[in-house]
Enzyme design. Structure first.
Site, PDB file in Angstrom:
ATOM      1  N   ALA A  74      67.591  40.335 -30.365  1.00  0.00           N
ATOM      2  CA  ALA A  74      68.714  39.514 -30.849  1.00  0.00           C
ATOM      3  C   ALA A  74      69.891  40.382 -31.284  1.00  0.00           C
ATOM      4  O   ALA A  74      71.018  39.920 -31.338  1.00  0.00           O
ATOM      5  CB  ALA A  74      68.250  38.652 -32.019  1.00  0.00           C
ATOM      6  N   VAL A 111      61.401  22.080 -44.649  1.00  0.00           N
ATOM      7  CA  VAL A 111      61.278  20.743 -45.229  1.00  0.00           C
ATOM      8  C   VAL A 111      59.946  20.144 -44.790  1.00  0.00           C
ATOM      9  O   VAL A 111      59.622  20.154 -43.591  1.00  0.00           O
ATOM     10  CB  VAL A 111      62.439  19.830 -44.763  1.00  0.00           C
ATOM     11  CG1 VAL A 111      62.342  18.459 -45.412  1.00  0.00           C
ATOM     12  CG2 VAL A 111      63.780  20.482 -45.068  1.00  0.00           C
ATOM     13  N   LYS A 149      61.115  15.871 -27.577  1.00  0.00           N
ATOM     14  CA  LYS A 149      61.412  15.280 -26.261  1.00  0.00           C
ATOM     15  C   LYS A 149      61.835  13.811 -26.361  1.00  0.00           C
ATOM     16  O   LYS A 149      62.666  13.354 -25.582  1.00  0.00           O
ATOM     17  CB  LYS A 149      60.202  15.444 -25.345  1.00  0.00           C
ATOM     18  CG  LYS A 149      58.920  14.842 -25.882  1.00  0.00           C
ATOM     19  CD  LYS A 149      57.733  15.771 -25.781  1.00  0.00           C
ATOM     20  CE  LYS A 149      56.753  15.439 -26.889  1.00  0.00           C
ATOM     21  NZ  LYS A 149      55.545  16.186 -26.908  1.00  0.00           N
ATOM     22  N   ASP A 187      55.048  10.355 -22.671  1.00  0.00           N
ATOM     23  CA  ASP A 187      55.363  11.746 -23.030  1.00  0.00           C
ATOM     24  C   ASP A 187      55.889  12.488 -21.788  1.00  0.00           C
ATOM     25  O   ASP A 187      56.920  13.166 -21.838  1.00  0.00           O
ATOM     26  CB  ASP A 187      54.085  12.403 -23.579  1.00  0.00           C
ATOM     27  CG  ASP A 187      54.249  13.881 -23.843  1.00  0.00           C
ATOM     28  OD1 ASP A 187      54.829  14.231 -24.879  1.00  0.00           O
ATOM     29  OD2 ASP A 187      53.829  14.686 -22.992  1.00  0.00           O
ATOM     30  N   LYS A 189      59.875  14.022 -20.798  1.00  0.00           N
ATOM     31  CA  LYS A 189      60.136  15.370 -20.284  1.00  0.00           C
ATOM     32  C   LYS A 189      60.857  15.299 -18.933  1.00  0.00           C
ATOM     33  O   LYS A 189      61.794  16.055 -18.669  1.00  0.00           O
ATOM     34  CB  LYS A 189      58.806  16.135 -20.157  1.00  0.00           C
ATOM     35  CG  LYS A 189      58.139  16.360 -21.528  1.00  0.00           C
ATOM     36  CD  LYS A 189      56.696  16.797 -21.402  1.00  0.00           C
ATOM     37  CE  LYS A 189      56.039  16.962 -22.759  1.00  0.00           C
ATOM     38  NZ  LYS A 189      54.591  17.125 -22.710  1.00  0.00           N
TER      39      LYS A 189
HETATM   40  N1  HSE Z   1      50.730  15.696 -26.057  1.00  0.00           N
HETATM   41  C1  HSE Z   1      51.492  16.611 -25.267  1.00  0.00           C
HETATM   42  C2  HSE Z   1      50.604  17.056 -24.101  1.00  0.00           C
HETATM   43  C3  HSE Z   1      51.904  17.797 -26.117  1.00  0.00           C
HETATM   44  O1  HSE Z   1      49.422  16.713 -24.070  1.00  0.00           O
HETATM   45  O2  HSE Z   1      51.100  17.714 -23.208  1.00  0.00           O
HETATM   46  C4  HSE Z   1      53.065  18.555 -25.581  1.00  0.00           C
HETATM   47  O3  HSE Z   1      54.192  17.775 -25.389  1.00  0.00           O
END
Ligand code: HSE
Length: 420
Positions: free
Chosen positions: A31, A41, A100, A194, A198
């Site tokens: 860096a 937090v 995400k 999920d 992405k």
């Molecule tokens: N639950 C997600 C997975 C974790 O199984 O890939 C990473 O985003």
């Protein structure tokens, strides 16, 4: 000295602080400046995290601290982190997030807000794999033709165990939760959401497509059972949950669903909790990225890389990688109805004379050509028909599925998996 505040010191947040402490020698060399975590937090002040930082339960202690240069958002959720991130950017602090879901809904608003300030999110897609960096920077000379990948480790782990070790769906889901791979609500994993979050992030970088999860085809692995895996094996396939983005003239198709993939394809060999993403560029050809998509240290490795990058330059490249309209703003999202694919169907029927003919008539009426068909007895009076088709149109297959379901000789809701 660059000072960092972490909002949400859970598994990943703790790893971020540990990496910045344990690898301080290489990090400061790369860096060109020292970096340390000043405060974190948390929700629960009583838990000992073994970190030598200020711990607070008030986000203002980070957002209003003038000494803090970079805010790392690791809270999870959408609305609350959106407010926190907006406040951080307005206060002139650079932001790094692994969130995400936040980006799946608000990436374009955040790109506007982050015009003059660094906003980075490498860990939001495929954890430790530097796929954002690859797509935004390494492949920036290319038109992106397609992105296809295993973007959810939980689903890949479950499919691998069901296929290799004959473990049942419910047993293996529980195990994935116990191992800490699954999201807090595992329906995000097995329902495909999920992976969809992405995919939407990657599609913005590749195509500038502004779509929300509600706009695209999202299915999970929740209907895949051992009969489907046995059929796949018999015909030389494996079943995986894939995220797919594909450009076709001025349209981009985006979809997440379980797929049958030929065993000899590279992506079919990605086992366990690992992620792998193939990106095809018009100049580079196919490139493949493989690595851990989840886990504290792997995800934190990507978060810290973003922190180092910001510390180096103070301002990152445009958040989604483009400053002017992408591909002339002419790309649109392809309608789900128009997707072309081969399909696999499992249809549980009453085992009596004439049923097979009626089923094949429905295929014919919907212009769908059968490639292979197997009948396996299910009970004394019923059988599973396991069918794979030639290339067909999504809207025809959806219509066939509805028509099959309404027949008196079809006992259970038919299951469909696309073949890639
Ligand atoms: N639950 C997600 C997975 C974790 O199984 O890939 C990473 O985003």
């Amino acid at each position: 000295m660059i000072k960092v505040g972490i909002i949400g010191v859970g598994t990943v947040g703790t790893s971020v602080a540990q990496i910045l402490r344990d690898n301080a020698d290489v990090i400061s060399a790369r860096a060109g400046v020292d970096i340390s975590v000043k405060s974190g937090v948390v929700k629960n002040l009583n838990k000992d995290r073994g970190l030598d930082i200020i711990i607070t339960d008030n986000v203002d202690d980070v957002l209003e601290d003038e000494e803090i240069d970079i805010v790392v958002e690791l809270m999870g959720g959408v609305d609350e982190p959106f407010e926190v991130v907006k406040r951080a950017l307005k206060a002139g602090k650079a932001v790094v997030t692994a969130n995400k879901a936040l980006l799946a809904y608000h990436r374009y608003e955040l790109q506007d807000l982050a015009k003059n300030i660094a906003f980075e999110y490498e860990a939001s897609v495929a954890g430790g794999i530097p796929i954002i960096n690859a797509l935004r920077d390494g492949l920036s000379a290319n038109h992106i033709e397609s992105i296809m990948g295993i973007m959810n480790g939980t689903c890949n782990y479950m499919m691998t165990e069901m296929s290799n070790n004959g473990v049942s769906y419910d047993t293996i889901l529980k195990e994935a939760q116990d191992l800490g791979y699954a999201e807090a609500d595992p329906s995000f994993d097995v329902g495909g959401f999920d992976a969809a979050h992405k995919l939407l992030i990657l599609a913005s970088i590749a195509y500038g497509i502004d779509a929300k999860p509600e706009d695209i085809l999202i299915e999970g692995i929740d209907k895949v059972r051992s009969e489907d895996i046995a059929f796949a094996k018999e015909f030389g396939y494996v079943i995986k949950l894939l995220g797919i983005a594909k450009k076709d003239a001025d349209e981009v198709e985006l979809r997440v669903h379980a797929c049958l993939i030929k065993q000899e394809e590279m992506i079919a060999k990605i086992d366990g909790v690992m992620n792998a993403i193939s990106v095809v560029g018009d100049k580079v050809g196919e490139t493949l990225y493989y690595g851990p998509g989840a886990g504290g240290d792997a995800t934190a490795s990507a978060v810290v890389a973003n922190i180092i990058d910001i510390a180096r330059s103070g301002k990152s490249t445009p958040m989604l990688g483009f400053d002017r309209p992408m591909e002339g703003n002419k790309l649109t999202l392809k309608s789900t109805d128009d997707i072309n694919s081969k399909y696999y169907l499992r249809i549980n029927v009453s085992d009596r004379a004439g049923v097979l003919a009626k089923v094949t008539k429905l295929f014919e009426d919907n212009n769908i050509s059968v490639e292979t068909m197997l009948q396996r007895p299910a009970t004394q009076t019923s059988a599973n028909l396991l069918v794979s088709t030639h290339i067909a149109l999504e809207k025809d297959v959806q219509k066939l599925m509805k028509e099959l379901e309404s027949q008196d000789f079809v006992n259970l809701t038919p299951v469909m998996i696309r073949i890639v």
